[in-house]
Write a protein that holds these residues in place. Structure first.
Motif, mmCIF file in Angstrom:
data_model
loop_
_atom_site.group_PDB
_atom_site.id
_atom_site.type_symbol
_atom_site.label_atom_id
_atom_site.label_comp_id
_atom_site.label_asym_id
_atom_site.label_seq_id
_atom_site.Cartn_x
_atom_site.Cartn_y
_atom_site.Cartn_z
ATOM 1 N N TYR A 38 14.263 -15.021 -1.487
ATOM 2 C CA TYR A 38 13.767 -14.171 -0.412
ATOM 3 C C TYR A 38 12.564 -13.414 -0.933
ATOM 4 O O TYR A 38 12.669 -12.624 -1.882
ATOM 5 N N ILE A 39 11.394 -13.689 -0.339
ATOM 6 C CA ILE A 39 10.152 -13.029 -0.736
ATOM 7 C C ILE A 39 9.555 -12.385 0.514
ATOM 8 O O ILE A 39 8.756 -13.001 1.226
ATOM 9 N N PRO A 40 9.965 -11.174 0.818
ATOM 10 C CA PRO A 40 9.465 -10.513 2.034
ATOM 11 C C PRO A 40 8.002 -10.130 1.885
ATOM 12 O O PRO A 40 7.518 -9.887 0.770
ATOM 13 N N ASP A 41 7.295 -10.093 3.005
ATOM 14 C CA ASP A 41 5.902 -9.675 2.968
ATOM 15 C C ASP A 41 5.807 -8.160 3.065
ATOM 16 O O ASP A 41 6.631 -7.515 3.706
ATOM 17 N N PHE A 42 4.794 -7.619 2.414
ATOM 18 C CA PHE A 42 4.450 -6.201 2.543
ATOM 19 C C PHE A 42 2.961 -6.136 2.858
ATOM 20 O O PHE A 42 2.159 -5.650 2.068
ATOM 21 N N VAL A 43 2.605 -6.683 3.996
ATOM 22 C CA VAL A 43 1.201 -6.799 4.381
ATOM 23 C C VAL A 43 0.980 -6.075 5.698
ATOM 24 O O VAL A 43 1.921 -5.784 6.437
ATOM 25 N N ALA A 44 -0.282 -5.797 5.995
ATOM 26 C CA ALA A 44 -0.645 -5.094 7.223
ATOM 27 C C ALA A 44 -1.597 -5.951 8.039
ATOM 28 O O ALA A 44 -2.522 -6.561 7.487
ATOM 29 N N LEU A 45 -1.370 -6.015 9.340
ATOM 30 C CA LEU A 45 -2.274 -6.760 10.210
ATOM 31 C C LEU A 45 -3.683 -6.198 10.073
ATOM 32 O O LEU A 45 -3.887 -4.991 10.019
ATOM 33 N N LYS A 83 13.277 -4.649 1.412
ATOM 34 C CA LYS A 83 12.320 -4.859 2.499
ATOM 35 C C LYS A 83 12.510 -3.855 3.626
ATOM 36 O O LYS A 83 11.576 -3.173 4.043
ATOM 37 N N VAL A 84 13.718 -3.752 4.138
ATOM 38 C CA VAL A 84 13.941 -2.892 5.300
ATOM 39 C C VAL A 84 13.874 -1.417 4.905
ATOM 40 O O VAL A 84 13.488 -0.564 5.707
#
Length: 429
Positions: free
Chosen positions: A152-159, A211-212
């Motif tokens: 599990y590699i969650p993203d921590f990115v911003a649009l 992540k959450v």
């Protein structure tokens, strides 16, 4: 590195997919949306994101776009980054699209000895152990950690900065079912990185919780800054920016996401906040701190509406439709919420956003109920009250379009020397 399959070419998936392809990795890119695939086969980006078209061009020789899972059999690793919508009333995420992707992958690789599944979609904690692993075991009669592994590699990115965020992450959370799986994931993802981020390897449940939890914490920080802005409005000579910039120097706080202004919005913060509260309820815990942040966030929208209604204007200009600059996304946007409220009061709404996609998305939502201006000057000239939601350099000469009888509400206290009544949120008028 052998060819990988990538499922989900949405606003996060496609940027990451092209980052892989741009760096020499052969990718089988799959999405069920035929329109999206048709555009990508022609080399056309199906939506706007900074640097995405350039990435599509650079990755052209290494990415094969398709709606078919047939060639997944040629790959040993599948990355899944599909939507997990908050369709349930309780705020939790639906795993439907992930599970559909897993089923389609399993059908193609059931003859193989081993396959690695990398999940990047945001999921409710416990999803990998309780749902995805049993699903794969049942579908292919496989043995966990022998015939398949999960990461599990969650993203921590911003649009708006998705590609740069993928290429230059501050850190990486990597949940792994085995060291072998984690090593393979590290080998794959480090080809994308232009920096050398710390990679925090942990169990699957730890990564899901990380992540959450991160977004829930950031939302608390945003709401604290907004509440501080409400306090400052009660005092003369109290500027929240000076306060947050001062106490933000403390390394325990920092100045990131610490500015009083509008309610948080977008595709991640609101729903991750709801999900954290749902998770807490499920565990018999009460996340009163997160609930407080959510209450403050909703109050910000009501406060803004109250300010506008008190002006008794018949027309309002909205500068900025998306939830933040440089993105077409209007999900949970404060300006969209205000428009919904203003229409109930029969107030004429003029709108403008420099990002065409934001205008198109807004038009789909409101149709001809509001006006869509071709320029910000048109929006200003036709409105009694003008609200600047997303500061933009384009507005530097706004004074030439203002008359003394107009009112400007500056949501982020970005502009000075406005030549009419100027209301800055967070400051006493």
């Amino acid at each position: 590195m052998s060819k990988v399959s990538f499922i989900g070419l949405g606003k996060l998936g496609l940027p990451l997919c092209t980052c892989l392809g741009k760096n020499g990795i052969d990718v089988l890119a799959i999405d069920i949306n035929q329109t999206v695939i048709n555009k990508l086969k022609k080399g056309i980006s199906p939506f706007y994101e900074t640097s995405l078209q350039r990435n599509i061009d650079k990755s052209r020789d290494n990415v094969e776009y398709t709606t078919s899972y047939e060639k997944v059999s040629e790959t040993d690793t599948s990355i899944i980054l599909v939507n997990t919508p908050s369709v349930k009333k309780d705020g939790s995420f639906s795993n439907l699209y992930i599970e559909q992707s897993i089923k389609s992958i399993c059908e193609q690789v059931k003859h193989k000895d081993y396959h690695l599944f990398i999940i990047s979609s945001t999921v409710m904690p416990g999803s990998l152990n309780d749902s995805f692993i049993p699903l794969i075991e049942s579908l292919n009669q496989w043995t966990y950690k022998k015939n398949f592994d999960l990461c599990y590699i969650p993203d921590f990115v911003a649009l708006g900065t998705v590609i740069d965020d993928f290429e230059n992450p501050e850190f990486v959370v990597l949940g792994e079912s085995s060291e072998k799986a984690g090593d393979r994931a590290v080998e794959l993802y480090t080809k994308v990185f232009q920096n050398n981020p710390p990679i925090k390897r942990m169990s699957l449940i730890e990564s899901e919780l990380a992540k959450v939890s991160l977004n829930a914490y950031i939302c608390m920080k945003i709401s604290f800054a907004n509440f501080l802005g409400d306090i400052c409005e009660k005092y003369e000579n109290a500027n929240p920016d000076k306060i947050t910039s001062a106490i933000g120097i403390d390394k325990r706080i920092s100045t990131s996401y610490f500015k009083a202004g509008l309610a948080f919005g977008g595709t991640c913060f609101p729903r991750d906040t709801w999900a954290f509260m749902k998770l807490s309820d499920k565990l018999g815990l009460n996340a009163i701190h997160i609930q407080a942040a959510e209450n403050i966030n909703q109050k910000q929208n009501k406060n803004l509406l109250g300010k506008v209604l008190s002006l008794e204007c018949t027309s309002v200009g909205i500068l900025g439709l998306s939830f933040k600059n440089t993105t077409p996304v209007i999900n949970e946007s404060p300006s969209i919420k205000l428009i919904e409220s203003l229409l109930k009061y029969n107030i004429k709404v003029n709108s403008y956003d420099p990002v065409r996609g934001a205008v198109e998305n807004t038009r789909e939502m409101f149709g001809d109920q509001i006006s869509y201006c071709d320029s910000y000057s048109e929006c200003v000239e036709n409105s009694e009250c003008v609200i600047i939601f997303n500061p933009c350099g384009e507005y530097h000469d706004i004074n030439q379009y203002l008359t003394p009888d107009k009112v400007v509400i500056d949501c982020w206290r970005y502009y000075d020397n406005i030549s009419c009544r100027h209301i800055k949120l967070g400051l006493k008028e």
